[in-house]
Design a protein around this motif. Structure first.
Motif, mmCIF file in Angstrom:
data_model
loop_
_atom_site.group_PDB
_atom_site.id
_atom_site.type_symbol
_atom_site.label_atom_id
_atom_site.label_comp_id
_atom_site.label_asym_id
_atom_site.label_seq_id
_atom_site.Cartn_x
_atom_site.Cartn_y
_atom_site.Cartn_z
ATOM 1 N N LEU A 1 8.143 -3.672 6.837
ATOM 2 C CA LEU A 1 7.676 -5.029 6.547
ATOM 3 C C LEU A 1 6.147 -5.099 6.623
ATOM 4 O O LEU A 1 5.483 -5.640 5.732
ATOM 5 C CB LEU A 1 8.304 -6.011 7.537
ATOM 6 C CG LEU A 1 7.829 -7.474 7.472
ATOM 7 C CD1 LEU A 1 8.131 -8.076 6.103
ATOM 8 C CD2 LEU A 1 8.494 -8.297 8.573
ATOM 9 N N ILE A 2 5.579 -4.523 7.692
ATOM 10 C CA ILE A 2 4.118 -4.521 7.846
ATOM 11 C C ILE A 2 3.456 -3.713 6.730
ATOM 12 O O ILE A 2 2.426 -4.108 6.179
ATOM 13 C CB ILE A 2 3.726 -3.983 9.236
ATOM 14 C CG1 ILE A 2 4.187 -4.959 10.324
ATOM 15 C CG2 ILE A 2 2.211 -3.779 9.336
ATOM 16 C CD1 ILE A 2 3.985 -4.452 11.744
ATOM 17 N N LEU A 3 4.066 -2.585 6.367
ATOM 18 C CA LEU A 3 3.532 -1.775 5.275
ATOM 19 C C LEU A 3 3.535 -2.550 3.959
ATOM 20 O O LEU A 3 2.593 -2.450 3.160
ATOM 21 C CB LEU A 3 4.338 -0.482 5.124
ATOM 22 C CG LEU A 3 4.116 0.584 6.201
ATOM 23 C CD1 LEU A 3 5.123 1.725 6.032
ATOM 24 C CD2 LEU A 3 2.700 1.132 6.157
ATOM 25 N N GLU A 4 4.585 -3.326 3.718
ATOM 26 C CA GLU A 4 4.652 -4.141 2.500
ATOM 27 C C GLU A 4 3.517 -5.163 2.476
ATOM 28 O O GLU A 4 2.881 -5.383 1.438
ATOM 29 C CB GLU A 4 5.999 -4.871 2.414
ATOM 30 C CG GLU A 4 7.135 -4.021 1.918
ATOM 31 C CD GLU A 4 8.364 -4.835 1.560
ATOM 32 O OE1 GLU A 4 8.309 -6.086 1.648
ATOM 33 O OE2 GLU A 4 9.395 -4.233 1.187
ATOM 34 N N ILE A 5 3.266 -5.796 3.624
ATOM 35 C CA ILE A 5 2.188 -6.791 3.706
ATOM 36 C C ILE A 5 0.842 -6.122 3.425
ATOM 37 O O ILE A 5 0.033 -6.618 2.625
ATOM 38 C CB ILE A 5 2.163 -7.467 5.091
ATOM 39 C CG1 ILE A 5 3.457 -8.259 5.324
ATOM 40 C CG2 ILE A 5 0.951 -8.385 5.222
ATOM 41 C CD1 ILE A 5 3.635 -8.747 6.747
ATOM 42 N N PHE A 6 0.615 -4.977 4.073
ATOM 43 C CA PHE A 6 -0.644 -4.269 3.881
ATOM 44 C C PHE A 6 -0.815 -3.842 2.419
ATOM 45 O O PHE A 6 -1.909 -3.934 1.864
ATOM 46 C CB PHE A 6 -0.715 -3.046 4.806
ATOM 47 C CG PHE A 6 -1.285 -3.345 6.163
ATOM 48 C CD1 PHE A 6 -0.732 -4.325 6.965
ATOM 49 C CD2 PHE A 6 -2.382 -2.648 6.634
ATOM 50 C CE1 PHE A 6 -1.253 -4.610 8.208
ATOM 51 C CE2 PHE A 6 -2.924 -2.922 7.879
ATOM 52 C CZ PHE A 6 -2.350 -3.910 8.672
ATOM 53 N N ALA A 7 0.267 -3.365 1.800
ATOM 54 C CA ALA A 7 0.185 -2.906 0.408
ATOM 55 C C ALA A 7 -0.186 -4.055 -0.527
ATOM 56 O O ALA A 7 -0.948 -3.877 -1.486
ATOM 57 C CB ALA A 7 1.515 -2.285 -0.013
ATOM 58 N N SER A 8 0.329 -5.249 -0.251
ATOM 59 C CA SER A 8 0.055 -6.392 -1.127
ATOM 60 C C SER A 8 -1.346 -6.971 -0.905
ATOM 61 O O SER A 8 -1.894 -7.626 -1.785
ATOM 62 C CB SER A 8 1.104 -7.496 -0.900
ATOM 63 O OG SER A 8 0.992 -8.034 0.411
ATOM 64 N N ARG A 9 -1.939 -6.715 0.272
ATOM 65 C CA ARG A 9 -3.255 -7.301 0.583
ATOM 66 C C ARG A 9 -4.416 -6.333 0.374
ATOM 67 O O ARG A 9 -5.567 -6.754 0.379
ATOM 68 C CB ARG A 9 -3.283 -7.759 2.045
ATOM 69 C CG ARG A 9 -2.159 -8.693 2.440
ATOM 70 C CD ARG A 9 -2.463 -10.138 2.048
ATOM 71 N NE ARG A 9 -1.247 -10.929 2.117
ATOM 72 C CZ ARG A 9 -0.720 -11.381 3.246
ATOM 73 N NH1 ARG A 9 -1.337 -11.141 4.392
ATOM 74 N NH2 ARG A 9 0.389 -12.083 3.230
ATOM 75 N N ALA A 10 -4.125 -5.038 0.252
ATOM 76 C CA ALA A 10 -5.212 -4.050 0.127
ATOM 77 C C ALA A 10 -5.953 -4.266 -1.188
ATOM 78 O O ALA A 10 -5.356 -4.201 -2.260
ATOM 79 C CB ALA A 10 -4.650 -2.634 0.205
#
Length: 423
Positions: A106-115
């Motif tokens: 879940l955290i990785l998904e958030i980071f991927a969408s915000r990078a």
């Protein structure tokens, strides 16, 4: 033709207490993380047991309860409050007949969408690949799904699995190489700043504590004519991932660089911490840290502990710290701004409070600078200009022999004007 908005996925958040003293808080945070990933939270199921099941994380009865709750709430995905092993994910998906999203993913998904920057995108890609590597399974490979399932087919699946692993490992090596090149460029920039003796100040703290808002308000107070230097801010977990660095010029002409670093969260994935080491190098090399805390959150002490543990794991130690307790305007019966040593209670949305924070930063950075008297011949105008640009001028007058200046200046910048110092 009018474009329709994509429907939000509906999620059921779940977790096992596992002797966690801050379990309630981490579950509330899990819901916030889900919302930050544009997921709709439609329910919650908890299990209070001392140790999670090695097979399915939850106990057998709880798995059935989750299945029934998910069906009733019409949930699309089950979100779990820990990082699950590959076998736990497979077993849960099989028994629940639903997709599983663990906390790390879940955290990785958030980071991927915000990078947004190349650096952040590389860091997230490395972390995602490392997460994926141990979760490869023969059943997910096309070769394993061909044929009748005999021993020959099983060998083909294992061969494909090894091939997939090598491809991911090769990709990780390539991504690390690209990231290393960016790191080298940024290290050159950091060394140049050190050479110029401009102090570095880094904002650190929990995600959504108000670091970006604090940075923007400092910029507005001291550099009001540069709105383009404002950084993105939003009331959301991990609103910003990329480190932003801005030059701040104080009224006394002293300068420092202020950086806004990525925020932390409980159970931040290890791979992600390692990948973001370069982003947090601004904190590791800082002359002063401002630890921004959401003082209005009842769990702010847990947040401070998480931030400190993460900084320790990155080797960020022995750097002076200002503890900045933000959002005091949202905490009932709290007076602000109040300064006690290196602690400040403030609101980033209050000008008087921001001025108090700026004064504290100034005190911590420049108070130890020596006050010196200079006598500069009128023919050496460049030396006067040098001090005007780099020192805090306290007094200036004109004598027969030249310009007399009393100023505070960094010892690192003294070399160019050392010969004009009056004993």
């Amino acid at each position: 033709m009018q474009e329709t908005k994509m429907a939000q996925k509906r999620v059921l958040i779940t977790g096992v207490s596992n002797r966690q003293t801050n379990f309630d808080y981490t579950m509330r945070e899990l819901g916030e993380l889900a919302r930050a990933d544009n997921l709709e939270v439609v329910g919650e199921v908890r299990q209070n047991i001392d140790q999670a099941s090695h097979r399915t994380y939850f106990g057998k009865g709880k798995v059935q309860e989750i299945k029934a709750e998910a069906a009733q709430a019409d949930a699309d995905i089950i979100v779990v409050n820990d990082e699950l092993s590959p076998s736990q994910i497979r077993n849960l998906e099989k028994e629940l007949e639903m997709s599983i999203l663990d906390r790390t993913q879940l955290i990785l998904e958030i980071f991927a969408s915000r990078a947004k920057t190349k650096e952040a995108q590389l860091q997230v890609a490395i972390a995602e690949a490392k997460y994926q590597l141990p979760r490869l399974h023969p059943s997910e490979n096309k070769l394993d799904q061909q044929g009748g399932g005999g021993s020959t087919n099983r060998g083909a699946g294992e061969t494909q699995l090894e091939l997939d692993r090598r491809l991911i490992e090769k990709r990780i090596t390539k991504l690390k190489g690209e990231l290393a090149q960016i790191d080298q460029q940024q290290e050159v920039q950091r060394r140049q700043r050190t050479k110029n003796a401009v102090p570095d100040v880094a904002l650190v703290g929990y995600t959504n504590a108000g670091k970006s808002t604090t940075m923007n308000r400092i910029l507005q107070r001291l550099n009001p004519d540069t709105p383009e230097k404002q950084v993105f801010e939003k009331d959301m977990l991990f609103a910003t991932l990329d480190t932003s660095v801005r030059e701040i010029v104080l009224p006394n002409k002293q300068k420092f660089l202020l950086s806004d670093t990525v925020g932390f969260v409980t159970k931040l994935p290890h791979h992600l911490i390692q990948a973001f080491k370069s982003t947090l190098a601004e904190a590791a090399d800082a002359d002063l840290l401002i630890h921004v805390v959401d003082y209005s959150d009842p769990n702010y002490l847990d947040m401070m502990k998480t931030t400190q543990e993460t900084l320790d794991s990155l080797g960020v130690k022995d750097i002076p710290v200002i503890e900045a307790y933000n959002k005091a305007d949202l905490k009932p019966d709290t007076r602000y701004p109040e300064v006690d040593g290196t602690q400040i209670v403030y609101s980033a949305r209050d000008e008087v409070a921001i001025d108090a924070l700026i004064a504290l930063i100034n005190k911590q950075l420049f108070e130890q600078y020596p006050t010196l008297d200079f006598l500069i011949p009128f023919t050496e105008g460049q030396a006067v200009a040098y001090l005007s640009e780099r020192a805090n001028i306290l007094e200036q007058s004109y004598e027969e022999e030249g310009t007399k200046i009393r100023a505070q200046i960094s010892p690192d910048l003294l070399g160019a004007v050392q010969k004009y110092v009056q004993e």
